[in-house]
Write a protein that holds these residues in place. Structure first.
Motif, PDB file in Angstrom:
ATOM      1  N   ARG A 158       0.823  -1.198   0.000  1.00  0.00           N
ATOM      2  CA  ARG A 158       0.000   0.000   0.000  1.00  0.00           C
ATOM      3  C   ARG A 158       0.856   1.246   0.000  1.00  0.00           C
ATOM      4  O   ARG A 158       0.572   2.211  -0.729  1.00  0.00           O
ATOM      5  CB  ARG A 158      -0.915   0.015   1.207  1.00  0.00           C
ATOM      6  CG  ARG A 158      -2.098  -0.892   1.061  1.00  0.00           C
ATOM      7  CD  ARG A 158      -2.979  -0.814   2.264  1.00  0.00           C
ATOM      8  NE  ARG A 158      -4.032  -1.800   2.186  1.00  0.00           N
ATOM      9  CZ  ARG A 158      -4.890  -2.027   3.150  1.00  0.00           C
ATOM     10  NH1 ARG A 158      -4.816  -1.341   4.260  1.00  0.00           N
ATOM     11  NH2 ARG A 158      -5.815  -2.945   3.005  1.00  0.00           N
ATOM     12  N   SER A 162       0.837   4.071  -2.988  1.00  0.00           N
ATOM     13  CA  SER A 162       0.510   5.476  -2.791  1.00  0.00           C
ATOM     14  C   SER A 162       1.684   6.360  -3.172  1.00  0.00           C
ATOM     15  O   SER A 162       1.506   7.449  -3.727  1.00  0.00           O
ATOM     16  CB  SER A 162       0.070   5.739  -1.355  1.00  0.00           C
ATOM     17  OG  SER A 162       1.055   5.330  -0.469  1.00  0.00           O
ATOM     18  N   LYS A 163       2.915   5.874  -2.931  1.00  0.00           N
ATOM     19  CA  LYS A 163       4.069   6.682  -3.330  1.00  0.00           C
ATOM     20  C   LYS A 163       4.127   6.825  -4.841  1.00  0.00           C
ATOM     21  O   LYS A 163       4.309   7.929  -5.375  1.00  0.00           O
ATOM     22  CB  LYS A 163       5.349   6.017  -2.814  1.00  0.00           C
ATOM     23  CG  LYS A 163       6.519   6.946  -2.776  1.00  0.00           C
ATOM     24  CD  LYS A 163       7.579   6.431  -1.832  1.00  0.00           C
ATOM     25  CE  LYS A 163       8.213   5.177  -2.358  1.00  0.00           C
ATOM     26  NZ  LYS A 163       9.278   5.446  -3.314  1.00  0.00           N
ATOM     27  N   GLU A 166       1.496   9.129  -6.087  1.00  0.00           N
ATOM     28  CA  GLU A 166       1.774  10.537  -5.813  1.00  0.00           C
ATOM     29  C   GLU A 166       2.786  11.101  -6.797  1.00  0.00           C
ATOM     30  O   GLU A 166       2.638  12.237  -7.271  1.00  0.00           O
ATOM     31  CB  GLU A 166       2.306  10.667  -4.388  1.00  0.00           C
ATOM     32  CG  GLU A 166       1.860  11.913  -3.703  1.00  0.00           C
ATOM     33  CD  GLU A 166       2.226  11.861  -2.246  1.00  0.00           C
ATOM     34  OE1 GLU A 166       1.890  10.861  -1.602  1.00  0.00           O
ATOM     35  OE2 GLU A 166       2.855  12.823  -1.790  1.00  0.00           O
TER      36      GLU A 166
ATOM     37  N   GLU B 100      -2.233   3.219   6.357  1.00  0.00           N
ATOM     38  CA  GLU B 100      -1.778   3.224   4.971  1.00  0.00           C
ATOM     39  C   GLU B 100      -2.956   3.261   4.022  1.00  0.00           C
ATOM     40  O   GLU B 100      -2.915   3.927   2.979  1.00  0.00           O
ATOM     41  CB  GLU B 100      -0.941   1.963   4.689  1.00  0.00           C
ATOM     42  CG  GLU B 100       0.407   1.961   5.349  1.00  0.00           C
ATOM     43  CD  GLU B 100       1.326   2.985   4.756  1.00  0.00           C
ATOM     44  OE1 GLU B 100       1.200   3.269   3.550  1.00  0.00           O
ATOM     45  OE2 GLU B 100       2.140   3.538   5.506  1.00  0.00           O
ATOM     46  N   LYS B 103      -4.237   6.750   3.786  1.00  0.00           N
ATOM     47  CA  LYS B 103      -3.371   7.601   2.961  1.00  0.00           C
ATOM     48  C   LYS B 103      -3.595   7.309   1.489  1.00  0.00           C
ATOM     49  O   LYS B 103      -3.667   8.222   0.658  1.00  0.00           O
ATOM     50  CB  LYS B 103      -1.902   7.332   3.312  1.00  0.00           C
ATOM     51  CG  LYS B 103      -1.430   8.087   4.506  1.00  0.00           C
ATOM     52  CD  LYS B 103       0.094   8.042   4.559  1.00  0.00           C
ATOM     53  CE  LYS B 103       0.540   7.780   5.970  1.00  0.00           C
ATOM     54  NZ  LYS B 103       1.914   7.356   6.062  1.00  0.00           N
ATOM     55  N   LEU B 104      -3.681   6.030   1.174  1.00  0.00           N
ATOM     56  CA  LEU B 104      -3.876   5.637  -0.227  1.00  0.00           C
ATOM     57  C   LEU B 104      -5.175   6.206  -0.749  1.00  0.00           C
ATOM     58  O   LEU B 104      -5.245   6.749  -1.859  1.00  0.00           O
ATOM     59  CB  LEU B 104      -3.873   4.116  -0.330  1.00  0.00           C
ATOM     60  CG  LEU B 104      -3.921   3.542  -1.729  1.00  0.00           C
ATOM     61  CD1 LEU B 104      -2.709   3.972  -2.490  1.00  0.00           C
ATOM     62  CD2 LEU B 104      -3.958   2.040  -1.657  1.00  0.00           C
ATOM     63  N   GLU B 105      -6.217   6.111   0.089  1.00  0.00           N
ATOM     64  CA  GLU B 105      -7.515   6.627  -0.341  1.00  0.00           C
ATOM     65  C   GLU B 105      -7.434   8.119  -0.587  1.00  0.00           C
ATOM     66  O   GLU B 105      -8.010   8.647  -1.551  1.00  0.00           O
ATOM     67  CB  GLU B 105      -8.541   6.349   0.754  1.00  0.00           C
ATOM     68  CG  GLU B 105      -9.702   5.520   0.293  1.00  0.00           C
ATOM     69  CD  GLU B 105     -10.669   5.271   1.420  1.00  0.00           C
ATOM     70  OE1 GLU B 105     -10.573   4.210   2.045  1.00  0.00           O
ATOM     71  OE2 GLU B 105     -11.488   6.164   1.658  1.00  0.00           O
ATOM     72  N   GLU B 106      -6.708   8.828   0.297  1.00  0.00           N
ATOM     73  CA  GLU B 106      -6.590  10.280   0.143  1.00  0.00           C
ATOM     74  C   GLU B 106      -5.918  10.627  -1.173  1.00  0.00           C
ATOM     75  O   GLU B 106      -6.397  11.468  -1.941  1.00  0.00           O
ATOM     76  CB  GLU B 106      -5.743  10.790   1.304  1.00  0.00           C
ATOM     77  CG  GLU B 106      -6.010  12.185   1.720  1.00  0.00           C
ATOM     78  CD  GLU B 106      -5.126  12.517   2.908  1.00  0.00           C
ATOM     79  OE1 GLU B 106      -5.332  11.898   3.960  1.00  0.00           O
ATOM     80  OE2 GLU B 106      -4.224  13.345   2.733  1.00  0.00           O
ATOM     81  N   VAL B 107      -4.799   9.949  -1.431  1.00  0.00           N
ATOM     82  CA  VAL B 107      -4.059  10.237  -2.662  1.00  0.00           C
ATOM     83  C   VAL B 107      -4.922   9.945  -3.873  1.00  0.00           C
ATOM     84  O   VAL B 107      -4.958  10.709  -4.841  1.00  0.00           O
ATOM     85  CB  VAL B 107      -2.759   9.404  -2.677  1.00  0.00           C
ATOM     86  CG1 VAL B 107      -2.153   9.399  -4.042  1.00  0.00           C
ATOM     87  CG2 VAL B 107      -1.787   9.953  -1.681  1.00  0.00           C
ATOM     88  N   VAL B 108      -5.658   8.834  -3.800  1.00  0.00           N
ATOM     89  CA  VAL B 108      -6.499   8.476  -4.946  1.00  0.00           C
ATOM     90  C   VAL B 108      -7.596   9.502  -5.137  1.00  0.00           C
ATOM     91  O   VAL B 108      -7.950   9.854  -6.272  1.00  0.00           O
ATOM     92  CB  VAL B 108      -7.082   7.059  -4.727  1.00  0.00           C
ATOM     93  CG1 VAL B 108      -8.221   6.800  -5.677  1.00  0.00           C
ATOM     94  CG2 VAL B 108      -6.010   6.028  -4.937  1.00  0.00           C
TER      95      VAL B 108
END
Lengths: 231, 139
Positions: A158, A162-163, A166, B100, B103-108
């Protein structure tokens, strides 16, 4: 999916032989699950989980036992103390098994028909059962370890995703900004298109008035715009 | 290769198998032993049975299997990482995983938002182009 490939292999083999490899599905149940039954909600619910004891293939099972690690003292004599170290006990069991085997061979050489033979066999039986019981006691530990490793891997994945996302996002933003900056900034139009823009603004006001009176779907609005423009 | 516990179980079962097989085979193909002072037909003693020496082979097998079992037992984890430590690390990992995921959801969602705006801009550009083309064809 691995199940599917095995099934197709078996099915093609069976089809070659002309007979079905699998038993037929229970037609009484299958026919109750038609599409409209499911839609209406009249298809039968899945059976509830079994609460107490049930029999399977003649052996009885308890559904509410602590099946993962039942106590040894339920069936057999216990050979190791209450607080034990698994590894040490396993090694002692291993050596006891070997010694008992040697004793068994001795008995067979000297007096094959005596009762000592059956006793020795019982001893060996007990020792092996102990050994397997201690090994089974490691299984929940192994399950938790597997879970822990899986969760760690998932967490790393995960973070990685996400990295990457981004970095891509930032690249896209940069791209848009550079292309915006490189747009031609000069507004040197010729007079013809200036007139056109006045027409355009007039028609936009007209459309805006319409839009205030009647809320319509955005897609419809787009369609109307396109059709107005073309017609 | 199966995991260590399954290997250990298989080795233990193999040890038991070796025991049974060795006794059975040795009993089956053993030369009959002579009685003391009963020499009935001394010339009929078993002439060199081709001794493949099962006893030695089985002894080697059994000892090797027992050694394997010992090695496998040694490779098992000790009681240090006990139940409490495991449960604690599981709980911690779950919290971290959820963090995590958030965070992933936010970025997406950022990405989705940007995508929506870009699509809106493209739509506007396309509409303007269509209108301009229409006005060109009018005149």
């Amino acid at each position: 999916m691995p199940q599917r490939t095995e099934k197709t292999k078996a099915v093609t083999m069976a089809e070659n032989q002309g007979v079905s490899a699998f038993p037929l599905p229970p037609s009484k149940y299958v026919n109750m699950y038609t599409d409209e039954n499911v839609k209406r909600g009249r298809a039968p619910l899945p059976p509830p989980p079994i609460q107490d004891t049930y029999t399977m293939f003649g052996a009885q099972f308890n559904a509410d036992d602590a099946i993962i690690r039942p106590l040894e003292s339920q069936g057999f004599r216990r050979l190791h103390p209450q607080n034990y170290d698994h590894k040490r006990e396993l090694k002692k069991l291993n050596h006891s098994i070997l010694v008992n085997f040697l004793d068994l061979i001795d008995i067979l050489i000297k007096a094959p028909d005596s009762t000592k033979r059956t006793e020795k066999l019982e001893d060996l039986n007990l020792l092996f059962i102990h050994m397997h019981h201690l090994i089974n006691e490691f299984r929940p530990h192994q399950a938790r370890e597997t879970l822990r490793v899986m969760m760690e891997r998932q967490k790393k994945e995960r973070a990685q995703i996400s990295k990457n996302f981004e970095t891509h996002l930032n690249k896209v933003k940069e791209l848009i900004q550079t292309s915006l900056q490189s747009l031609p900034e000069d507004f040197s139009f010729d007079s013809k298109s200036l007139v056109k823009t006045e027409l355009l603004q007039a028609s936009q006001h007209h459309n805006g008035y319409d839009m205030e009176t009647e809320p319509c779907d955005q897609l419809d609005r787009m369609m109307c715009d396109i059709v107005d423009g073309m017609g | 290769m199966a995991d260590r516990l399954t290997q250990l179980q298989d080795a233990v079962n193999q040890l038991a198998d070796h025991f049974c097989n060795s006794i059975g085979v040795l009993q089956q193909c053993s030369p009959p032993s002579k009685f003391e002072g009963f020499d009935k037909q001394p010339g009929k003693s078993p002439s060199e049975v081709p001794q493949e020496d099962y006893a030695l082979t089985f002894a080697k097998l059994i000892s090797r299997t027992a050694k394997d079992v010992d090695t496998l037992i040694d490779s098992l984890p000790s009681e240090e990482s006990s139940l409490k430590v495991q449960l604690e690390s599981l709980r911690r990992l779950e919290a971290e995983n959820q963090e995590e995921a958030r965070k992933l959801e936010e970025v997406v969602s950022h990405g989705q938002h940007l995508l929506d705006r870009v699509q809106e801009a493209l739509r506007d550009i396309a509409q303007c182009q269509l209108r301009c083309q229409a006005m060109e064809t009018d005149t």
